[in-house]
Enzyme design. Sequence first.
Site, PDB file in Angstrom:
ATOM      1  N   HIS A 121      -6.074  25.796  40.602  1.00 24.49           N
ATOM      2  CA  HIS A 121      -6.806  25.927  41.863  1.00 24.49           C
ATOM      3  C   HIS A 121      -8.266  26.287  41.600  1.00 24.49           C
ATOM      4  CE1 HIS A 121      -7.145  27.458  46.147  1.00 24.49           C
ATOM      5  NE2 HIS A 121      -8.124  28.139  45.559  1.00 24.49           N
ATOM      6  N   GLU A 122      -8.484  27.278  40.728  1.00 15.74           N
ATOM      7  CA  GLU A 122      -9.847  27.723  40.439  1.00 15.74           C
ATOM      8  C   GLU A 122     -10.638  26.668  39.666  1.00 15.74           C
ATOM      9  OE1 GLU A 122     -11.351  30.258  41.633  1.00 15.74           O
ATOM     10  OE2 GLU A 122      -9.621  31.150  42.601  1.00 15.74           O
TER      11      GLU A 122
ATOM     12  N   HIS B 269     -12.111  24.072  41.918  1.00 15.02           N
ATOM     13  CA  HIS B 269     -13.379  24.489  42.540  1.00 15.02           C
ATOM     14  C   HIS B 269     -14.551  24.167  41.622  1.00 15.02           C
ATOM     15  CE1 HIS B 269     -11.565  26.407  45.934  1.00 15.02           C
ATOM     16  NE2 HIS B 269     -11.043  27.418  45.268  1.00 15.02           N
TER      17      HIS B 269
END
Length: 203
Positions: free
Chosen positions: A21-22, A25
């Site tokens: 998820h990170e 980004h």
Amino acid sequence: MQDPTLILFQIIVLFFSVVIHEVAHGAMALALGDDTAKRAGRLTLNPISHLDPIGSVFFPFLIGLLSAGQFFFGWARPVPFNPYHFKNKKLGTILVASAGPFINFLNASVFGFLIRLFQPEGFIHFAFYYIVSINIVLGIFNLMPIFPLDGSKIFFPIFFKNYEELEYRLSQISFIFLFFFAFMLFRYLEPLIIFLIKLFTGI
């Protein structure tokens, strides 16, 4: 209470789902012209680069034990980005914030498809099903418009002109709202979570 080994496996799945998820980004920020995450060494799946000792290890394990493996909550170190490097600061912020939940739902769809295709049994079924479930939970949770969750970086720029000032003000008390939501209100999203799990897995 579940076997501690099983709880540890669930925490590992949770953490790697958060790591992906990170990284999403940071990858989106890089695609839009900001290399802050890359220069910080955060565009990697190496968990050590994203580890938050409290949020990634202690807190999830404690909550998992207290809830007998029924609930986990944790976080990794947020990937940094500089919106002033984007051609369109507001749109870039929204796209970077959206990339995290998007990759979670993509992960859920991939492993849901594998369940439908191969219909695995035993531990493989449990593992795939849990990966689907945790990624759906992460996707929905992060879309909530509560600072510092991704939802605040998606919806605040859309609905508030001075969204950066609003984020700054909320940052002073954000964790109060975040924990209240996580432990008191998130349960009301359970019907939506169950619906999406069935939608992705067919189970």
